[in-house]
Design an enzyme around this catalytic site. Structure first.
Site, PDB file in Angstrom:
ATOM      1  N   ASP A   1     -27.352-113.674  69.433  1.00 45.24           N
ATOM      2  CA  ASP A   1     -28.536-114.379  69.918  1.00 45.24           C
ATOM      3  C   ASP A   1     -28.225-115.861  70.097  1.00 45.24           C
ATOM      4  O   ASP A   1     -29.096-116.714  69.981  1.00 45.24           O
ATOM      5  CB  ASP A   1     -29.687-114.179  68.913  1.00 45.24           C
ATOM      6  CG  ASP A   1     -31.046-114.563  69.459  1.00 45.24           C
ATOM      7  OD1 ASP A   1     -31.171-114.718  70.685  1.00 45.24           O
ATOM      8  OD2 ASP A   1     -31.986-114.716  68.662  1.00 45.24           O
TER       9      ASP A   1
ATOM     10  N   ASP B   1     -37.799-108.622  72.367  1.00 46.00           N
ATOM     11  CA  ASP B   1     -38.968-109.347  72.883  1.00 46.00           C
ATOM     12  C   ASP B   1     -38.548-110.641  73.568  1.00 46.00           C
ATOM     13  O   ASP B   1     -37.492-111.208  73.278  1.00 46.00           O
ATOM     14  CB  ASP B   1     -39.976-109.633  71.771  1.00 46.00           C
ATOM     15  CG  ASP B   1     -39.450-110.599  70.715  1.00 46.00           C
ATOM     16  OD1 ASP B   1     -38.309-110.398  70.255  1.00 46.00           O
ATOM     17  OD2 ASP B   1     -40.168-111.544  70.340  1.00 46.00           O
TER      18      ASP B   1
ATOM     19  N   HIS C   1     -36.238-119.701  77.398  1.00 41.91           N
ATOM     20  CA  HIS C   1     -37.691-119.899  77.298  1.00 41.91           C
ATOM     21  C   HIS C   1     -38.288-120.630  78.496  1.00 41.91           C
ATOM     22  O   HIS C   1     -39.369-121.210  78.384  1.00 41.91           O
ATOM     23  CB  HIS C   1     -38.083-120.643  76.009  1.00 41.91           C
ATOM     24  CG  HIS C   1     -37.768-119.898  74.755  1.00 41.91           C
ATOM     25  ND1 HIS C   1     -38.274-120.267  73.528  1.00 41.91           N
ATOM     26  CD2 HIS C   1     -37.005-118.797  74.523  1.00 41.91           C
ATOM     27  CE1 HIS C   1     -37.822-119.435  72.604  1.00 41.91           C
ATOM     28  NE2 HIS C   1     -37.044-118.526  73.186  1.00 41.91           N
TER      29      HIS C   1
ATOM     30  N   HIS D   1     -32.696-108.858  69.561  1.00 40.92           N
ATOM     31  CA  HIS D   1     -34.139-108.611  69.670  1.00 40.92           C
ATOM     32  C   HIS D   1     -34.514-108.329  71.119  1.00 40.92           C
ATOM     33  O   HIS D   1     -33.914-108.879  72.051  1.00 40.92           O
ATOM     34  CB  HIS D   1     -34.948-109.761  69.085  1.00 40.92           C
ATOM     35  CG  HIS D   1     -34.829-111.078  69.789  1.00 40.92           C
ATOM     36  ND1 HIS D   1     -35.657-111.445  70.832  1.00 40.92           N
ATOM     37  CD2 HIS D   1     -34.005-112.136  69.584  1.00 40.92           C
ATOM     38  CE1 HIS D   1     -35.342-112.652  71.240  1.00 40.92           C
ATOM     39  NE2 HIS D   1     -34.340-113.106  70.505  1.00 40.92           N
TER      40      HIS D   1
ATOM     41  N   GLU E   1     -39.061-111.019  67.379  1.00 41.13           N
ATOM     42  CA  GLU E   1     -38.279-112.113  66.809  1.00 41.13           C
ATOM     43  C   GLU E   1     -38.825-113.461  67.236  1.00 41.13           C
ATOM     44  O   GLU E   1     -38.835-114.425  66.455  1.00 41.13           O
ATOM     45  CB  GLU E   1     -36.813-111.971  67.240  1.00 41.13           C
ATOM     46  CG  GLU E   1     -35.845-112.958  66.568  1.00 41.13           C
ATOM     47  CD  GLU E   1     -35.648-114.272  67.331  1.00 41.13           C
ATOM     48  OE1 GLU E   1     -34.929-115.147  66.817  1.00 41.13           O
ATOM     49  OE2 GLU E   1     -36.232-114.436  68.432  1.00 41.13           O
ATOM     50  N   GLU E   2     -39.299-113.539  68.480  1.00 39.73           N
ATOM     51  CA  GLU E   2     -39.749-114.818  69.026  1.00 39.73           C
ATOM     52  C   GLU E   2     -40.995-115.358  68.320  1.00 39.73           C
ATOM     53  O   GLU E   2     -41.297-116.549  68.420  1.00 39.73           O
ATOM     54  CB  GLU E   2     -40.022-114.690  70.526  1.00 39.73           C
ATOM     55  CG  GLU E   2     -38.794-114.385  71.370  1.00 39.73           C
ATOM     56  CD  GLU E   2     -37.847-115.565  71.493  1.00 39.73           C
ATOM     57  OE1 GLU E   2     -38.133-116.627  70.895  1.00 39.73           O
ATOM     58  OE2 GLU E   2     -36.821-115.435  72.166  1.00 39.73           O
TER      59      GLU E   2
ATOM     60  N   ASP F   1     -32.427-114.176  76.535  1.00 43.86           N
ATOM     61  CA  ASP F   1     -32.789-114.302  75.123  1.00 43.86           C
ATOM     62  C   ASP F   1     -33.808-113.219  74.797  1.00 43.86           C
ATOM     63  O   ASP F   1     -34.981-113.381  75.058  1.00 43.86           O
ATOM     64  CB  ASP F   1     -33.368-115.693  74.872  1.00 43.86           C
ATOM     65  CG  ASP F   1     -33.795-115.923  73.428  1.00 43.86           C
ATOM     66  OD1 ASP F   1     -33.410-115.121  72.570  1.00 43.86           O
ATOM     67  OD2 ASP F   1     -34.527-116.897  73.191  1.00 43.86           O
TER      68      ASP F   1
END
Length: 413
Positions: free
Chosen positions: A201, A83, A384, A81, A178-179, A144
């Site tokens: 991922d 994003d 994150h 992903h 995805e997030e 990520d």
């Protein structure tokens, strides 16, 4: 000895991470943010330039492409992903490379108080001599899942430049959102056209994940009675007070992220906004079992009803929507994709490790929708947040692993 993929992976991740692509849960569009198109269009161009076929950017914001097979075999999907997580600043990312990591503390140029320490993060202690990529201290990095994007792009370029390497048909998908749990559009499984797939991922080397949380999202709306505070006696109902009471009533000592680990589920308040007349609370619910997830949803409804009963003049609604389900429910019926990945891992001299993911991936939704999709390691760590980091050499191992897996699938066809 330098892996031939090291510098390409470093270049790709540094370039991709510098592109703002944060998703937005409150946006109804797909992708949820226009900035995601910047990296999506770049990947569309780069896939075309390296010779991939059937390259297109779909109307739901996924970039799809094909690497034709050189031998018969199952069609395998490779996904990552684009994003980045909404939970932390992701604008103005300045990736930097710590070459030949010396094993000590890593500091950050834009936040002198921030320290990435091998004492606090033991996996880092294992990476002495590696090239470590971090952000500058005020943003997340975005490994990520731009590490996954970099790994897939590097493997794709290598295969297209070396058509003598045996592999079956490969389908690539780079997804948005995805997030925020919206990475898999209804059309994606059919458009992907894969017999099974893998998301890149995951975290530590050797991790092959086929069990995720099941997830729901809740939004609670508390509507009070608004009136001038000077004339409010016996009339005002303050929504802030009632929203606070809901949070206080929920179990915090035993069922929040900061006190749970392993296979324990949780509820987590992610946002609380509004004023005295109306408040909104966003809560995510997580559990590895359907029954546990349903129990947490019922608990939330009961708490809202109990608080509502204390003040009938207010209106409290609790809307719960499904996000994704534990992929184990489907993969345990046919472990072929997992066993193949484990064999590839062992062929490279690594012992595969499978632990439940305390989160979810696009593979959770894809598996539920009929495309078995385990999750594979990239090397990303501390995601994150500002201490996010990744080893270039771990990404190179993940790329070798991807190529080995594709070769084994063709051999066993």
């Amino acid at each position: 000895m330098q892996n031939p993929f090291d510098r390409e992976l470093e270049d790709r991740l540094v370039r991709y991470a510098a592109i703002d692509s944060q998703s937005d849960e409150d946006s109804p569009s797909s992708p949820s943010t226009d900035v995601q198109f910047d990296i999506l269009r770049l990947l569309e161009t780069e896939l075309t330039e390296i010779g991939a076929q059937d390259v297109r950017l779909t109307d739901y914001g996924a970039v799809l492409a094909t690497i034709p097979g050189t031998v018969p075999g199952p069609t395998i999907g490779l996904l990552a992903h684009v994003d980045t997580a909404p939970q932390f600043n992701a604008t103005g990312v300045k990736p930097r490379v710590v070459r030949g990591y010396n094993g000590g503390d890593i500091t950050f140029p834009d936040d002198a108080s921030l320290v990435l320490s091998p004492e606090a993060y033991p996996y880092l202690a294992q990476k002495q001599g590696h090239d470590i990529i971090t952000a500058s201290g005020t943003t997340l990095l975005g490994a990520d899942d731009k590490a996954g994007v970099s790994i897939i792009m590097t493997a794709a370029r290598h295969l297209l430049e070396n058509p003598d390497i045996p592999h079956g048909p490969i389908r690539i998908a780079f997804t948005p959102d995805e997030e925020i749990g919206r990475g898999v559009a209804e059309a994606l499984p059919k458009d992907l056209g894969a017999d099974f797939a893998y998301t890149f991922d995951g975290g530590k080397m050797g991790e092959i994940e086929y069990e995720t949380f099941s997830a729901d999202a809740a939004e609670i709306t508390v509507t009070g009675v608004s009136i001038h505070p000077g004339f409010a006696k016996g009339k005002m109902v303050n929504a802030i007070h009632l929203a606070s009471k809901i949070i206080e009533t929920l179990p915090q000592a035993t069922m929040t992220p900061e006190v749970t680990d392993g296979v324990d589920g949780f509820w987590h308040a992610t946002e609380m906004t509004g004023g005295s007349s109306e408040m909104k609370i966003k809560i995510i619910l997580r559990d590895f079992e359907r029954e546990g997830l349903a129990e947490k949803g019922e608990m939330l409804r009961q708490v809202c009803a109990a608080v509502q009963a204390t003040e009938p003049r207010a209106t409290i609604t609790c809307d719960i929507r499904p996000q994704y389900r534990n992929m184990r429910y489907w993969l345990e019926q046919d472990m072929t994709p997992v066993d193949l990945a484990r064999d590839a891992c062992r062929k490279l001299g690594m012992e595969p490790v499978s632990v439940p993911i305390r989160g979810g991936t696009d593979g959770s939704r894809l598996t539920e929708m009929g495309v078995p999709t385990p999750n594979l390691f990239t090397g990303m760590q501390n995601i994150h947040g500002p201490l996010e980091w990744i080893s270039v050499q771990d990404m190179a191992v993940a790329t070798e692993f991807c190529l080995t897996l594709l070769g084994l699938a063709a051999e066993e066809a």
